[in-house]
Design an enzyme around this catalytic site. Structure first.
Site, mmCIF file in Angstrom:
data_model
loop_
_atom_site.group_PDB
_atom_site.id
_atom_site.type_symbol
_atom_site.label_atom_id
_atom_site.label_comp_id
_atom_site.label_asym_id
_atom_site.label_seq_id
_atom_site.Cartn_x
_atom_site.Cartn_y
_atom_site.Cartn_z
ATOM 1 N N LYS A 257 0.835 -1.205 0.000
ATOM 2 C CA LYS A 257 0.000 0.000 0.000
ATOM 3 C C LYS A 257 0.866 1.249 0.000
ATOM 4 O O LYS A 257 1.942 1.247 0.595
ATOM 5 C CB LYS A 257 -0.849 0.033 1.284
ATOM 6 C CG LYS A 257 -2.052 -0.870 1.289
ATOM 7 C CD LYS A 257 -2.873 -0.654 2.556
ATOM 8 C CE LYS A 257 -4.023 -1.628 2.641
ATOM 9 N NZ LYS A 257 -5.037 -1.469 1.584
ATOM 10 N N ARG A 331 -10.393 -11.307 2.091
ATOM 11 C CA ARG A 331 -11.252 -12.383 1.580
ATOM 12 C C ARG A 331 -10.565 -13.739 1.665
ATOM 13 O O ARG A 331 -11.227 -14.757 1.827
ATOM 14 C CB ARG A 331 -11.688 -12.041 0.146
ATOM 15 C CG ARG A 331 -10.569 -11.964 -0.848
ATOM 16 C CD ARG A 331 -10.946 -11.177 -2.094
ATOM 17 N NE ARG A 331 -10.909 -9.737 -1.866
ATOM 18 C CZ ARG A 331 -11.216 -8.827 -2.785
ATOM 19 N NH1 ARG A 331 -11.586 -9.202 -3.993
ATOM 20 N NH2 ARG A 331 -11.153 -7.535 -2.502
HETATM 21 N N1 BES Z 1 -8.221 -3.499 4.337
HETATM 22 C C1 BES Z 1 -8.395 -3.101 2.979
HETATM 23 C C2 BES Z 1 -9.688 -2.341 2.747
HETATM 24 C C3 BES Z 1 -9.769 -0.989 3.393
HETATM 25 C C4 BES Z 1 -9.364 0.135 2.692
HETATM 26 C C5 BES Z 1 -10.272 -0.830 4.661
HETATM 27 C C6 BES Z 1 -9.442 1.376 3.284
HETATM 28 C C7 BES Z 1 -10.358 0.426 5.246
HETATM 29 C C8 BES Z 1 -9.937 1.534 4.571
HETATM 30 C C9 BES Z 1 -8.405 -4.328 2.086
HETATM 31 O O1 BES Z 1 -7.625 -5.386 2.504
HETATM 32 C C10 BES Z 1 -7.872 -3.905 0.747
HETATM 33 O O2 BES Z 1 -6.733 -3.562 0.686
HETATM 34 N N2 BES Z 1 -8.720 -3.932 -0.271
HETATM 35 C C11 BES Z 1 -8.345 -3.545 -1.569
HETATM 36 C C12 BES Z 1 -8.710 -4.656 -2.508
HETATM 37 C C13 BES Z 1 -8.156 -4.485 -3.903
HETATM 38 C C14 BES Z 1 -6.679 -4.757 -3.893
HETATM 39 C C15 BES Z 1 -8.854 -5.442 -4.827
HETATM 40 C C16 BES Z 1 -9.112 -2.270 -1.930
HETATM 41 O O3 BES Z 1 -10.307 -2.215 -1.659
HETATM 42 O O4 BES Z 1 -8.502 -1.348 -2.424
HETATM 43 MN MN MN Z 2 -5.628 -5.235 1.917
#
Ligand code: BES
Ligand code: MN
Ligand code: ZN
Length: 475
Positions: A257, A331
């Site tokens: 990230k 997931r």
């Molecule tokens: N934990 C994150 C989702 C999230 C983002 C929670 C911001 C709270 C605030 C999750 O694991 C994630 O990174 N999701 C990605 C998925 C993508 C890579 C398909 C997302 O939603 O950007």
């Molecule tokens: Mn994530």
């Protein structure tokens, strides 16, 4: 903070709060006859009629002691909702110290549960790591004629919400899988539910390959936490299953990230904290229901041992998954937890709660939890449950078309469907593992952690959905 419902009092308080519906002003204050007369005159002079947001503040001497009084307009009786009372009390009393007496001339406003609950949110601060922090002591009494244990349920729910908030607000160097498990064991002992923790070797022998793939780069070992509360032993077959996403820190893994997005990822165990908070409330209120909750706790970290984009990974259910993005880790952990709770705990319905996607924040902001389900009735009941608390839920679709987006050339599924409808494709991915039992997925990425004040929640963890889930379970 201290809350008590009382039937009478002869104390003098630092502050008096008097609640009125519009057009229904009959003095209910606990003050001398002389001051009552003064107050009546003032009400007349200022034309105070109890309209919503209307305030009248006055200070006077009561038995030679200076006391402050605020008359509060609560609007029309017919349009009264408890959420309005929560917000009002928070607005008037957050930051206040000392003793407070709340009075109301109307039964509906003499609401010990709501006032006990919101009392827990007053002066809530996650400032334990700050030097020179001051504990504010606030004592609230509500004058009402209720019998029994007025305010018990509201107080327990407020405390449960705060347990959830504290767990989320704690940073990832304090709350990691093992310490989360220890806290859960402690809660179970204190409030009356059973806790079992499965360690890596057991998780391995259960075949939770997707979960372990996410967990394996971290120094901190994964812990699979199982909570069991059997409040309805006469119907042992009927069990509500809860699954909470427990990623104690989400770096994104090798699909790392950006720094900005990573900073708040201590909150990626929000779903886990919600199911723990819910279990404490359910057990303390001794609901006549059977509930089992599980958390596949781990940290999504980076290292030479990390799972990679391109890897093909198995799962407890036997389906293979092509990893496209290691940041779609939630997931991967949830599907094994879902398979476990269905097959090994034999639950009759599953609700998973997860900070699963940034997509749901794009769709609904911080104002509503995104809900996906294969069972209309579950959503209906969730909606009813959420209304009591002013927590917003909003259903989003699980279109069959979304399945196309998570088909893989090399495995049964891939772990992301790309940018479009990303909250929905994530839900679709989970749906592949629910074995056709009633299931509901709550994406709380937006609602569980906020960056500015909202209602009676300060910046940080909100504890949202604990109360809704509790009411859903209570039925
Ligand atoms: N934990 C994150 C989702 C999230 C983002 C929670 C911001 C709270 C605030 C999750 O694991 C994630 O990174 N999701 C990605 C998925 C993508 C890579 C398909 C997302 O939603 O950007
Ligand atoms: Mn994530
Ligand atoms: Zn995550």
């Amino acid at each position: 903070m201290y809350f008590k419902n009382i039937n009478k009092t002869d104390e003098i308080y630092d502050k008096n709060i008097a609640l009125y519906f519009e057009g229904k002003i009959d003095i209910c204050e606990h003050i001398s006859e002389e001051n009552k007369l003064l107050l009546k005159k003032l009400i007349e002079k200022e034309n105070f009629s109890g309209k919503k947001e209307e305030r009248l503040e006055v200070s006077f001497l009561e038995e030679a002691q200076l006391t402050n009084m605020v008359l509060i307009g609560m609007g029309k009786e017919e349009s009264h909702v408890k959420e309005n009372l929560r917000k009002t009390i928070y607005e008037v009393l957050d930051g206040v110290k000392g003793s407070v007496l709340i009075t109301a001339s109307n039964e509906k406003l003499q609401d010990p549960d709501t006032i006990a609950e919101v009392s827990n949110y007053l002066n809530y601060n996650f400032n334990k790591y700050k030097a020179g922090k001051k504990e504010k002591d606030l004592k609230i009494e509500l004058l009402s004629s209720r019998e029994g244990e007025p305010g018990k349920e509201g107080n327990i729910l407020g405390q449960s919400v705060n347990i959830t908030r504290d767990l989320i607000n704690e940073p990832a160097n304090v709350i990691y899988p093992e310490t989360l498990a220890i806290h859960t064991i402690f809660m179970g002992q204190k409030y009356g539910f059973e806790v079992e923790v499965l360690h890596e070797n057991t998780i391995e022998s259960l075949g939770m390959k997707a979960y372990l793939a996410v967990a394996r780069a971290a120094e901190k070992k994964p812990k699979f936490i199982v909570m069991r509360y059997k409040g309805d032993p006469k119907n042992p077959e009927e069990i509500i299953g809860l699954v909470g996403k427990g990623v104690t820190y989400d770096t994104g893994g090798l699909s790392i990230k950006p720094s900005d997005g990573m900073a708040s990822m201590k909150s990626d165990m929000g779903g886990a904290a919600v199911v723990i908070g819910t279990m404490t409330a359910v057990a303390r209120m001794k609901l006549k229901k059977n509930v089992v909750a599980v958390i596949a706790a781990c940290e999504n970290s980076i290292g030479g041992n990390a799972y990679r984009p391109g890897d093909i990974i198995g799962s407890m259910a036997g389906k293979s998954i092509e990893v496209v993005n290691t940041d779609a880790e939630g997931r991967m952990t949830l599907i094994d937890a879902i398979t476990y709770i269905i097959r090994n705990e034999k639950v009759t319905e599953v609700i998973d709660v997860a900070t699963l996607t940034g997509g749901v924040i794009i769709a609904l902001g911080h104002d509503a939890t995104g809900v996906f389900t294969n069972t209309d009735k579950m959503y209906k009941n969730l909606q009813i449950a959420s209304k009591k608390w002013g927590e917003e839920v909003w259903r989003l679709p699980l279109l069959p078309q979304y399945k196309e987006l998570i088909k893989s050339d090399v495995a049964d599924l891939k772990n992301t469907g790309g940018k479009l409808a990303s909250a929905a494709t994530a839900a679709k991915f989970l749906e592949e593992f629910v074995e056709n039992i009633p299931w509901m997925h709550l994406d709380i990425a937006g609602t569980s952690f906020i960056f500015s004040e909202k209602g009676y929640s300060k910046m940080g963890a909100t504890g949202e959905t604990v109360r809704t889930l509790y009411s859903y379970i209570k039925g």
